[in-house]
Every structure is written in C-alpha cells, then in structure tokens.
Motif scaffolding. Structure first.
Motif, short mmCIF file in Angstrom:
data_model
loop_
_atom_site.label_atom_id
_atom_site.label_comp_id
_atom_site.label_asym_id
_atom_site.label_seq_id
_atom_site.Cartn_x
_atom_site.Cartn_y
_atom_site.Cartn_z
N LEU A 78 20.32 -47.30 -34.68
CA LEU A 78 19.72 -45.98 -34.48
C LEU A 78 18.87 -45.95 -33.21
O LEU A 78 18.93 -44.99 -32.43
N LEU A 79 18.09 -46.98 -33.02
CA LEU A 79 17.20 -47.03 -31.85
C LEU A 79 18.01 -47.07 -30.56
O LEU A 79 17.72 -46.34 -29.60
N GLN A 80 19.05 -47.88 -30.52
CA GLN A 80 19.81 -48.04 -29.29
C GLN A 80 20.68 -46.82 -28.99
O GLN A 80 20.85 -46.44 -27.83
N SER A 81 21.23 -46.20 -30.04
CA SER A 81 22.14 -45.08 -29.81
C SER A 81 21.42 -43.75 -29.64
O SER A 81 22.03 -42.76 -29.22
N ALA A 82 20.11 -43.70 -29.94
CA ALA A 82 19.37 -42.44 -29.85
C ALA A 82 19.24 -41.94 -28.41
O ALA A 82 18.87 -40.77 -28.20
N VAL A 83 19.56 -42.77 -27.43
CA VAL A 83 19.48 -42.33 -26.03
C VAL A 83 20.64 -41.40 -25.68
O VAL A 83 20.61 -40.73 -24.65
N LEU A 84 21.66 -41.34 -26.54
CA LEU A 84 22.84 -40.53 -26.27
C LEU A 84 22.66 -39.12 -26.82
O LEU A 84 22.21 -38.94 -27.94
N ASP A 85 23.03 -38.13 -26.01
CA ASP A 85 22.98 -36.75 -26.49
C ASP A 85 24.10 -36.47 -27.49
O ASP A 85 23.92 -35.71 -28.43
N ARG A 86 25.25 -37.07 -27.24
CA ARG A 86 26.38 -36.97 -28.16
C ARG A 86 26.90 -38.39 -28.40
O ARG A 86 26.85 -39.24 -27.51
N LEU A 87 27.40 -38.61 -29.61
CA LEU A 87 27.80 -39.96 -29.97
C LEU A 87 29.27 -40.00 -30.38
O LEU A 87 29.75 -39.11 -31.08
N THR A 88 29.93 -41.04 -29.94
CA THR A 88 31.26 -41.38 -30.42
C THR A 88 31.33 -42.90 -30.48
O THR A 88 30.49 -43.60 -29.87
N GLY A 89 32.30 -43.44 -31.21
CA GLY A 89 32.35 -44.88 -31.40
C GLY A 89 32.29 -45.69 -30.11
O GLY A 89 31.44 -46.57 -29.96
N PRO A 90 33.17 -45.42 -29.15
CA PRO A 90 33.16 -46.20 -27.91
C PRO A 90 31.84 -46.09 -27.14
O PRO A 90 31.38 -47.08 -26.55
N LEU A 91 31.22 -44.89 -27.11
CA LEU A 91 29.94 -44.76 -26.42
C LEU A 91 28.87 -45.61 -27.10
O LEU A 91 28.06 -46.27 -26.43
N CYS A 92 28.85 -45.58 -28.42
CA CYS A 92 27.87 -46.40 -29.14
C CYS A 92 28.12 -47.88 -28.90
O CYS A 92 27.16 -48.67 -28.76
N ASP A 93 29.39 -48.28 -28.85
CA ASP A 93 29.69 -49.68 -28.56
C ASP A 93 29.14 -50.08 -27.20
O ASP A 93 28.63 -51.20 -27.02
N ALA A 94 29.21 -49.16 -26.24
CA ALA A 94 28.76 -49.47 -24.88
C ALA A 94 27.25 -49.69 -24.82
O ALA A 94 26.77 -50.57 -24.10
N VAL A 95 26.47 -48.90 -25.57
CA VAL A 95 25.01 -49.02 -25.48
C VAL A 95 24.44 -50.03 -26.47
O VAL A 95 23.30 -50.47 -26.31
N THR A 96 25.22 -50.40 -27.48
CA THR A 96 24.71 -51.35 -28.48
C THR A 96 25.32 -52.74 -28.34
O THR A 96 24.89 -53.67 -29.02
N ASP A 97 26.33 -52.86 -27.48
CA ASP A 97 27.03 -54.14 -27.30
C ASP A 97 27.66 -54.61 -28.61
O ASP A 97 27.61 -55.78 -28.97
N ARG A 98 28.25 -53.65 -29.34
CA ARG A 98 28.95 -53.94 -30.59
C ARG A 98 30.38 -53.43 -30.47
O ARG A 98 30.74 -52.79 -29.47
N ASP A 99 31.18 -53.66 -31.50
CA ASP A 99 32.56 -53.16 -31.50
C ASP A 99 32.90 -52.39 -32.77
O ASP A 99 34.07 -52.20 -33.09
N ASP A 100 31.86 -51.95 -33.50
CA ASP A 100 32.10 -51.24 -34.76
C ASP A 100 31.39 -49.90 -34.79
O ASP A 100 31.02 -49.40 -35.85
N GLY A 101 31.23 -49.28 -33.62
CA GLY A 101 30.48 -48.03 -33.55
C GLY A 101 31.06 -46.92 -34.40
O GLY A 101 30.33 -46.19 -35.07
N SER A 102 32.39 -46.79 -34.41
CA SER A 102 33.03 -45.72 -35.19
C SER A 102 32.77 -45.90 -36.68
O SER A 102 32.48 -44.95 -37.40
#
Length: 372
Positions: free
Chosen positions: A316-340
C-alpha cells in the motif's frame, strides 16, 4: 471474562438455575449468558451482549433506497453488506431491523469477534443466537455442540432440520463476518446457506468479501448485495448529515466539496464535521481537507492499516504514489511480480480500492486513503 461475576457448575449436566436453558451449564450471571460443554469438561462462556440487536441511533440520515434493497432479502437466501470500515453497515442494519414490528420476523443477531474464528465457538454462538429468535428450539443442535471433536456436518444437518420446523420466518444476522476466515467455518457456512429452508434468511455484514460461492448465488438470483458504492452518502444525504444532524449549516458548495473529497465515506464526513466545529474559516478548511487530517489518519491507522500484515502495508505504501494502478505498474514500483493478484485481493478485502473498469485491470485508491 475479567470484571464479570461468574460461577461454574462442575457436574456435566447441572441445570441452569433460571430454568431457561437446555443441556447447558450456567456460565455467567451477566444477563444470563450460558456456557456450553466442550466435551473436555470445560465450559464455553457465551457473552450475552454479542446477541443484542443494536438500537437505531437518534438523528440518523434516512437511507430509504437502501432499506428497500434490504427488504428484498426476504426473497433470497443471503444478503451481503460488504464495505470498508466506516461506511455505516451496522447502523444501516439496525435501522432496517428497527423499522418493522417485532412480530413480523424473528431476528437472531450475532456480533462476531476474533475468538469466534474456529468452528466450536462460531456454531455455539450461532445456535445460541437462533434460540433467542425461536425460544425453546434447537435442543438437539445444542447437544451436538457439546461433542468433541465437533461433528460439524451432523450438527448442521440437525440445525437445518430444526430450522425447517420453526413456525416463524427467521433472520440470522452475522455482523463483522470478516473476523471469521477459518476454512472449516467457511465450508460450514457455505453448506448451511446451500440448504437453508425458504423461510430462513441470512445477512452477512463484513469488511471483506467472504470465501463463499457468491458468484453461483448471484447467478441464481439468490443474493442481495449492498456495497460501498451503495452505502456512500449522496450529496443530498451528506447535506442532511452535515447540516441537520451535525448542525453545521454549511453552504451547498461546501457540502458538495466535502462530499466529493470524502467520496461519500460516512466516517470521513463525521470526522470532518468534528474538525469543522468551532472554526471560523470553514470554507478554507474544507478546501484543504485531506487524508492527513489528524482524525482521518488516526481512524485509518487504527481501524484499517493496523489490521493488515506487513507485506500488505508495504505494498500500500509503495503503490500509493500512483494515481491509477494496474498490475504491471505496481510491479514496477514495488519490485514484485504479483501486482495483479494483490490488487484483486485488496479489492475483495475492500481496502479502499476503486475499480476503474469491469475487467479488474485498472484501479485507484480512495482519495483520502491515498493521502494517508
């Protein structure tokens, strides 16, 4: 049970001194909560106040559109009220149950807590709640609860048969159902709901969607749903609360601004009203009202974030910088591969995630939640 006067009967079949119980031992003298046997000669206390139907609060904003939807629950097996903390779920149910005379329906209410997250405790409370709605019934189910290990399928079959013989329409309301996620409890509830008699209805109030076959019941027309989008205050409801209930006498443009900023989240409107009281610069306060308001921060930290595991809070903390969220975008900012997968889990958990399409690809956080 600290602070409550209690006493225990040591013999297995000692009668309740009030004569109001069957196959139980008296557990607590507090409003005569009873304790059922647990097979190992230990008594299981039942807290009577968990079975009290909440009284409607004074000065409520009328939710006629939602009350009408809840009335449709008489036509289905399950009514699901699912929304994040602070959306008025319990308040709505109290208003709905308080609108009709008691002789129109028999209501069994149970406020769940974390201690009920195991089958013996859960079904003990369910059966005890049902006995408040239909006094003198379910004695066979009570006998089975005393068994160890708990014969769940036998218990539920017996309970369903006893419910089928009930002479009245019965409503079982389980509040805070999100606190119960044990797979054995979920499997039992699914079995129970699949075999409900037609005159018995269940209402689940929860912060997260339960692990139940909702899509199947939805397709069969056996499910009524009230969700966050339904519970949020409209502009008119926000005006009624802020000006009539809270007595703030705000201008229409200030009401509209607050409703837009809070997105109709009832708890946020209540906390904003607290912050506004006594201020001279109301319009300027509303213009800068955000999730960093001290009351909003305290509420979200205590009621939402504190109950999440560390990996979820980190996401939540890392992805809150995004105005809109999708799995690949969340993966990019969190350094994970399970954003979706995480986004879909957050949506099911009602963690202030707003879907932007019907394909579960794009989301955004509630404005105030993102600010925190």
């Amino acid at each position: 049970m600290t602070g409550l006067q209690t006493r225990w009967f040591t013999d297995e079949r000692a009668p309740c001194p009030t004569g109001r119980c069957t196959s139980v031992r008296c557990g607590t003298l507090f409003e005569h909560g009873c304790a059922l046997l647990n097979g190992d000669a230990m008594a299981r206390p039942v807290i009577a106040t968990k079975l009290y139907v909440p009284k409607p609060r004074r000065g409520l904003v009328a939710r006629l559109r939602l009350l009408e939807r809840l009335r449709r629950g008489a036509e289905v097996r399950l009514t699901l009220v699912s929304a994040p903390a602070g959306f008025g779920k319990t308040t709505l149910l109290a208003e709905w149950l308080g609108e009709s005379p008691d002789d129109e329906r028999s209501v069994a209410w149970l406020s769940l807590d974390p201690a009920d997250n195991e089958p013996a405790s859960f079904w003990t409370y369910v059966v005890t709640a049902l006995r408040t709605a239909v006094p003198g019934e379910f004695s066979s189910a009570l006998e089975l609860i005393a068994s160890s290990p708990l014969p769940t399928e036998h218990l539920l079959t017996t309970l369903l048969n006893e419910l089928a013989a009930a002479p009245v329409e019965v409503w079982l309301v389980l509040d805070d159902y999100h606190l119960v996620d044990h797979h054995d409890v979920s499997d039992g509830v699914a079995f129970f709901l699949e075999h409900l008699p037609p005159h018995v209805h269940v209402v689940l109030s929860t912060r997260a969607d339960p692990d139940l076959p909702l899509s199947r019941w939805r397709a069969r027309g056996e499910l009524v749903e009230v969700r966050a989008a339904d519970l949020r205050f409209t502009t008119d409801e926000a005006a009624a609360y802020l000006n009539e209930v809270a007595g703030l006498d705000l201008a229409s443009e200030d009401v509209a601004a607050l409703e837009e900023r809070t997105e109709g989240w009832i708890a946020a409107l209540q906390l904003a009203a607290l912050s506004i009281q006594g201020r001279q610069d109301v319009s300027s306060f509303i213009a800068r009202f955000a999730g960093d308001d001290r009351y909003i921060v305290d509420y979200l930290v205590e009621e939402v974030l504190a109950h999440q595991p560390d990996p979820v809070r980190s996401f939540l903390l890392q992805s809150a910088v995004l105005d809109r969220l999708t799995g690949p975008l969340c993966d990019a900012v969190t350094d994970r591969d399970d954003g979706s997968d995480i986004l879909m889990a957050l949506e099911r958990a009602n963690l202030f995630l707003v879907p932007l399409d019907d394909r579960r690809e794009w989301y955004r956080y509630h404005h105030l939640f993102a600010d925190v």
